[in-house]
Design a protein around this motif. Structure first.
Motif, short mmCIF file in Angstrom:
data_model
loop_
_atom_site.label_atom_id
_atom_site.label_comp_id
_atom_site.label_asym_id
_atom_site.label_seq_id
_atom_site.Cartn_x
_atom_site.Cartn_y
_atom_site.Cartn_z
N LEU A 282 -10.83 -15.33 1.82
CA LEU A 282 -9.09 -14.72 1.60
C LEU A 282 -9.46 -13.00 0.93
N PRO A 283 -9.98 -11.95 1.88
CA PRO A 283 -10.53 -10.96 0.42
C PRO A 283 -8.99 -10.61 -0.47
N SER A 284 -9.00 -9.62 -1.29
CA SER A 284 -8.23 -8.92 -1.81
C SER A 284 -8.55 -6.97 -1.66
N PRO A 285 -7.71 -6.41 -1.69
CA PRO A 285 -8.24 -4.77 -1.67
C PRO A 285 -9.30 -4.75 -2.12
N SER A 286 -10.03 -3.88 -1.33
CA SER A 286 -11.50 -3.51 -2.14
C SER A 286 -11.72 -2.83 -2.81
N THR A 287 -12.56 -2.45 -3.76
CA THR A 287 -12.24 -1.15 -5.05
C THR A 287 -12.49 0.14 -3.82
N PHE A 288 -13.19 0.16 -2.99
CA PHE A 288 -12.66 1.47 -1.65
C PHE A 288 -11.29 1.93 -0.91
N SER A 289 -10.96 0.96 -1.17
CA SER A 289 -9.92 1.34 -0.47
C SER A 289 -8.36 1.25 -1.78
N LEU B 156 -9.38 2.98 -4.50
CA LEU B 156 -9.86 4.39 -5.16
C LEU B 156 -8.99 5.55 -3.93
N ALA B 157 -9.34 4.59 -3.10
CA ALA B 157 -9.10 6.51 -2.27
C ALA B 157 -7.73 6.32 -2.38
N ALA B 158 -6.68 5.46 -2.05
CA ALA B 158 -5.51 5.53 -2.69
C ALA B 158 -4.91 5.92 -4.06
N ARG B 159 -5.99 6.29 -4.90
CA ARG B 159 -6.05 6.69 -6.34
C ARG B 159 -5.99 8.23 -6.01
N MET B 160 -7.68 8.30 -5.05
CA MET B 160 -8.14 10.12 -5.01
C MET B 160 -7.05 10.79 -3.72
N GLY B 161 -6.28 10.01 -2.99
CA GLY B 161 -5.50 10.48 -2.29
C GLY B 161 -6.58 10.83 -1.23
N TRP B 162 -7.43 10.35 -0.67
CA TRP B 162 -8.81 9.78 0.30
C TRP B 162 -8.17 9.80 1.47
N PRO B 163 -8.80 10.54 2.74
CA PRO B 163 -9.14 9.17 3.49
C PRO B 163 -10.27 8.59 4.26
N LEU B 164 -9.58 7.49 3.28
CA LEU B 164 -10.70 6.47 4.09
C LEU B 164 -12.48 6.68 4.74
N GLU B 165 -11.59 7.04 6.46
CA GLU B 165 -12.26 6.56 6.67
C GLU B 165 -13.87 8.27 6.64
N GLN B 166 -12.98 9.39 6.16
CA GLN B 166 -14.55 10.37 5.69
C GLN B 166 -14.32 10.15 4.71
N THR B 167 -14.74 9.56 4.09
CA THR B 167 -15.38 8.95 3.03
C THR B 167 -15.96 8.43 2.64
N LYS B 168 -17.65 8.74 2.21
CA LYS B 168 -18.96 8.21 1.97
C LYS B 168 -18.84 6.83 0.86
N CYS B 169 -18.96 5.92 1.31
CA CYS B 169 -19.38 4.14 0.11
C CYS B 169 -20.29 4.12 0.02
N PHE B 170 -20.69 3.37 -0.83
CA PHE B 170 -22.08 3.13 -1.68
C PHE B 170 -21.96 2.25 -2.39
N GLY B 171 -22.50 1.42 -2.69
CA GLY B 171 -22.72 -0.17 -3.28
C GLY B 171 -24.03 -0.03 -3.56
N LEU B 172 -24.40 0.86 -5.38
CA LEU B 172 -25.42 1.01 -6.10
C LEU B 172 -25.65 -0.36 -7.48
N HIS B 173 -25.24 -1.34 -6.95
CA HIS B 173 -25.51 -2.36 -7.77
C HIS B 173 -27.25 -2.13 -8.00
N ALA B 174 -27.95 -2.70 -6.95
CA ALA B 174 -28.93 -3.21 -7.04
C ALA B 174 -30.04 -1.97 -6.17
N ALA B 175 -29.66 -0.70 -5.96
CA ALA B 175 -29.94 -0.05 -5.02
C ALA B 175 -30.26 1.41 -5.91
#
Length: 399
Positions: A102-109, A111-130
């Motif tokens: 049962l997901p909630s909106p992702s952080t990516f979604s 932030l994209a909504a706050r920045m006004g960026w099309p998410l499909e054209q935005t590079k998404c990275f999870g660097l918690h352990a990378a």
């Protein structure tokens, strides 16, 4: 009606419990046990279930969770558990009918909504352990990225990495506790990021800008990108070799005689689903391969120090084999005996002896035999002339 799964994975936003769906609230109300990080447990409404903190490291919690099979369990995760989240790490150990998410909106979604960026054209990275070098292949002016970070201090480390890479003019919008009551937003250029103590959870919307070098997309990247001691497949031959290797999604490559690792690295840069094992006999070169791979953001490259074919015993079988060094009859015979039909092989030869070996192998096994002769303009007295490189013979075939 099918039986209700014993496990429910609930994605939390920073505004929990207000933002929880009816289904998520119902799962929590009927749960016997709720597992999750302490921060997530602290966001819960009043529940009767036993609360269990997920241990660190994360992998230690998997066995503990599976031991609860048959009881009503809820596992808490951030936002969408299947976008750089814990979801797949958990469900890969379970059958499909054992769990529901049962997901909630992702952080990516968010932030994209706050920045006004099309998410499909935005590079998404999870660097918690990378490492930050995972960003390196994408660093180019105009690129937009959303980067999830492990802790507040990582924001300053990210800005420092951008400056070191020549992209000090990049614009960072730092979001803390996005979507929650503690939400805070800071906007600054990487080179003048204020000395703010950012707090977890934290993420960055990044607009890349600066004069840093951009890694080309095409195979045959300039040689300058690869640290080497001269033992390296040079750019034009590398481009032809990658074309012959013809990487396809989810394939595994053996790069025998890794040298600088340039072939294996360019193989990995083609697609994130690809994997490679480099076999290199010299310790100094093996270490250099690891460093080159890390610098170019493909730290998933695996290096085995040893001599083929002895070093190949017990290794994960490849879909494709490249022989850039250590070519011998014994190696070719080992590959022919031990690898299944359909395995692709590409071998490059420079010496007369190895060229003759490839000619004999081509006559016996077929495939393509290509002679590559290159010359580059160079000073010749006061004028210019052609300086020829050693010709390279390339054999490629399918077993």
């Amino acid at each position: 009606m099918s039986e209700i799964p014993w496990l429910t994975i609930v994605g939390l936003g920073e505004d929990a419990p207000e933002g929880l769906s009816r289904a998520s609230l119902a799962a929590l109300e009927t749960a016997e046990i709720v597992m999750g990080p302490p921060r997530h447990l602290s966001l819960l409404p009043d529940v009767d279930a036993e609360q269990v903190a997920w241990p660190v490291p994360f992998a230690d919690g998997i066995a503990r969770l599976i031991a609860l099979r048959g009881r009503r369990v809820v596992v808490l995760a951030s936002g969408d558990p299947f976008w750089f989240g814990a979801g797949s790490s958990i469900t890969q150990h379970l059958e499909p009918d054992e769990w529901v998410a049962l997901p909630s909106p992702s952080t990516f979604s968010l932030l994209a909504a706050r920045m006004g960026w099309p998410l499909e054209q935005t590079k998404c990275f999870g660097l918690h352990a990378a490492p930050f070098t995972r960003l390196r292949p994408e660093l180019a002016c105009g690129v937009r990225m959303i980067v999830l970070l492990r802790e507040g201090a990582a924001v300053h480390a990210l800005a420092a990495y951008l400056c070191e890479s020549g992209f000090e003019d990049s614009l960072l919008t730092v979001f803390e506790a996005v979507g929650g009551s503690r939400a805070r937003q800071t906007r600054a250029v990487a080179s003048v990021l204020p000395e703010v103590d950012f707090t977890h959870p934290v993420c960055v919307a990044l607009e890349v800008s600066g004069q840093g070098a951009v890694l080309p997309r095409a195979s045959g990247r300039p040689d300058i990108w690869f640290g080497n001691d001269g033992q390296m497949t040079k750019r034009p031959v590398r481009a032809l070799t990658l074309s012959a290797l013809a990487p396809r999604p989810f394939e595994h490559l053996w790069d025998i005689g890794g040298g600088s690792g340039s072939i294996g690295i360019e193989w990995l840069l083609t697609d994130v689903s690809l994997s490679v094992t480099c076999i290199e006999p010299r310790e100094d070169r093996a270490a250099r391969i690891v460093q080159n791979a890390a610098t170019l953001g493909v730290d998933r490259l695996h290096v085995v120090q040893g001599v083929a074919p002895d070093a190949l015993e017990g290794m994960t079988r490849p879909d494709v084999v490249f022989i850039g060094g250590g070519l011998s009859l014994a190696l070719l015979e080992w590959l022919e005996v031990h690898l299944p039909a359909g395995t692709r092989i590409v071998a490059n030869a420079v010496t007369l002896e190895s060229e003759a070996l490839l000619a004999q192998t081509h006559a016996r096994l077929g495939g393509d035999l290509l002679r590559i002769e290159l010359a580059q303009a160079a000073p010749l007295g006061k004028l210019r002339g052609w300086k020829s490189s050693y010709p390279v013979v390339q054999w490629s075939a399918v077993l």
